[in-house]
Design an enzyme around this catalytic site. Structure first.
Site, short mmCIF file in Angstrom:
data_model
loop_
_atom_site.label_atom_id
_atom_site.label_comp_id
_atom_site.label_asym_id
_atom_site.label_seq_id
_atom_site.Cartn_x
_atom_site.Cartn_y
_atom_site.Cartn_z
N ASP A 1 49.89 73.72 32.48
CA ASP A 1 49.99 73.16 33.82
C ASP A 1 51.15 72.17 33.87
OD1 ASP A 1 47.58 74.49 34.02
OD2 ASP A 1 46.38 72.72 34.34
N HIS B 1 42.97 70.06 28.66
CA HIS B 1 42.05 70.15 29.79
C HIS B 1 41.15 71.37 29.53
CE1 HIS B 1 44.59 67.62 32.79
NE2 HIS B 1 43.69 66.89 32.15
N ASP C 1 39.74 73.70 31.11
CA ASP C 1 39.97 75.06 31.62
C ASP C 1 41.05 75.81 30.83
OD1 ASP C 1 41.66 73.07 32.84
OD2 ASP C 1 42.27 74.53 34.36
N HIS C 2 41.64 75.14 29.84
CA HIS C 2 42.65 75.81 29.01
C HIS C 2 42.21 76.02 27.56
CE1 HIS C 2 46.06 75.89 31.92
NE2 HIS C 2 45.19 75.11 32.54
N HIS D 1 52.55 66.94 32.84
CA HIS D 1 51.19 67.03 33.33
C HIS D 1 50.47 65.70 33.07
CE1 HIS D 1 47.93 69.18 35.06
NE2 HIS D 1 47.22 69.34 33.96
N HIS E 1 47.20 80.26 38.07
CA HIS E 1 46.51 78.96 38.08
C HIS E 1 46.21 78.54 39.51
CE1 HIS E 1 45.67 74.70 36.97
NE2 HIS E 1 45.24 75.29 35.85
N HIS F 1 47.32 72.56 26.43
CA HIS F 1 46.87 71.17 26.58
C HIS F 1 45.36 71.12 26.55
CE1 HIS F 1 46.66 72.61 30.72
NE2 HIS F 1 46.09 71.49 31.13
#
Lengths: 303, 303
Positions: free
Chosen positions: A212, A64, A66-67, A142, A270, A62
């Site tokens: 997530d 976001h 941090d990914h 999510h 995570h 996805h």
């Protein structure tokens, strides 16, 4: 045949305590896949001795940061390091726009083919298959469109029991058929029975990546009976309200998912930046599902 | 009054030998500025104890990934860490589109004001000024539009010579005037001469940041007489052809720039990944300009 997961990052949202944002490597018989690519992934690959140009497929869950924020740096470095082989990239549709605007203004012209495959964030879908492994994506729950990924080893052949064929002079062409369970007869009429000369293939292994997500029944069917499930466990269950609000899972919920789908083993990850010590997360999950381990950066885990 | 530079990253293009992509902090009397923000900058800030929410202004030189790919992660983490104060961002115009597309798809809504000021990549321009410091950007010579930045301390006041005013009972209101060089007379007709009671302010200090660029006369006027110049030195001069081709500088050229502009000190950086040992780069520059130092990550350098 190797089927292992290397954790490059296991931190949620903000990096903390030397934990990095999410990224992991799958080594399936020296086919190297990357799942998610948080900021710093190229440095983590270097630290743990993975040659980035061996990566053939990248799967982004996805959008976001941090990914995926390490992705443009990794793609550029691959280019500088002389990559020419195709690179397949899977992720939510807007990912390619995010990459292209950055390549455009840096005037970077990739000398390899970057082949983008948008993921279906609404339905489960097979996205990659060769004769040894298949990958499917499936929707998670999510805040933004997100998929998990499931890796399934293709059914393997039985193996010849070497002691039983000594002095038999079996024609080599028969060996492949026997491994596939087919009996053979040679020109003298001798019958070679697969059931006698082979031992069955070990069951095919499978790995599922769920991050997530809120722990939710909608994706349970996609991860049934996996050998190893990586499930996010951002919080302890005492913070379940925060987990609900942010569409994340607690350690207890990750364990409940592992149990419900009949997974053999659960890998937690995570972790929220609020936890320096991760052992309470492990302890909580183990109450529900004993075969649980904390994912730790730099460690390889067998599927 | 503190005026220091902290090196967070000094690597060119690809991170190597534990060297990170470009980023540096200016601490001017506890006003904290960030110049460039390569991948991993937020981790480096954490490593070296700089609180990211103290950063008030970020200056991005150009849109090659090794100079800005850490920015979206940093902006997002500032948000998660509860920033509310304004953040001023300077950089080439398309930078804001690159940021916005990523905030959009991650559904990130910054709770602080991000105030973007596009830099003029064609002409020198004052871009920031308060009563203690001013900053200007100036065009460099690189493959994509790029600016350097020059930080000039505002002229300081003279300081009172405490020993000379003991028992004088000078009215407090006169002290500020004397510091500015103004003589004062009190109601008794006593004259207080600034030249006798103060010592002159130390000269104002200045810092120039030149990366990435070919060493070129076009920007020399912008960096005249700086106290400290950070100049990229990607290659040894034996690779000057490669430096020309890639619009970078050699160590020797960086030293020639420092000499020509009358800088007091030169700081080298932006080292090619081909150099594990940096001492040849230093030795080469010192032949031309003795007061040269290698910039090393985690070190603070006085301006």
């Amino acid at each position: 045949m190797k089927f292992e997961v290397l954790i490059l990052g296991n931190s949620s949202a903000t990096p903390m305590f030397e934990r990095h944002p999410t990224a992991q490597i799958i080594n399936f018989n020296e086919q190297i896949f990357l799942i998610d690519c948080g900021e710093g992934t190229q440095m983590q690959l270097h630290r743990y001795g993975v040659k980035s140009n061996k990566i053939s497929h990248i799967f982004i869950s996805h959008l976001h940061g941090d990914h995926y924020l390490g992705l443009v740096g990794l793609l550029s470095s691959m280019n500088l390091h002389g990559r020419f082989s195709d690179l397949h990239l899977y992720g939510p549709e807007p990912l390619i726009d995010i990459i292209n605007i950055q390549l455009k203004y840096s005037e970077t012209y990739l000398q390899y083919n970057l082949i983008f495959h948008p993921t279906n964030t609404n339905e489960e879908e097979f996205i990659f298959q060769n004769n040894t492994i298949s990958v499917k994506s499936f929707p998670l729950k999510h805040r933004v469109p997100t998929t998990g990924f499931r890796f399934d080893e293709a059914p393997r052949n039985a193996s010849i029991i070497r002691e039983r064929i000594v002095n038999m002079n079996i024609p080599t062409v028969f060996l492949q058929q026997l491994k596939r369970g087919v009996d053979c007869v040679d020109i003298d009429g001798t019958v070679y029975k697969a059931s006698e000369l082979t031992k069955p293939a070990p069951p095919s292994r499978s790995y599922a990546y769920c991050s997530d997500t809120r722990a939710f029944e909608s994706y349970l069917s996609s991860v049934q009976n996996v050998d190893l499930i990586y499930h996010e466990s951002t919080f302890l269950h005492e913070m379940v309200d925060r987990a609900i609000e942010t569409f994340h899972s607690t350690s207890l919920e990750a364990a409940q998912v592992a149990k419900q789908v009949g997974a053999k083993k659960l890998l937690l990850g995570h972790y929220s930046a609020r936890y320096r010590d991760l052992s309470p997360l492990l302890a909580e999950a183990k109450l529900e599902f004993d075969n649980t381990e904390l994912s730790l950066e730099g460690n390889w885990y067998n599927v």
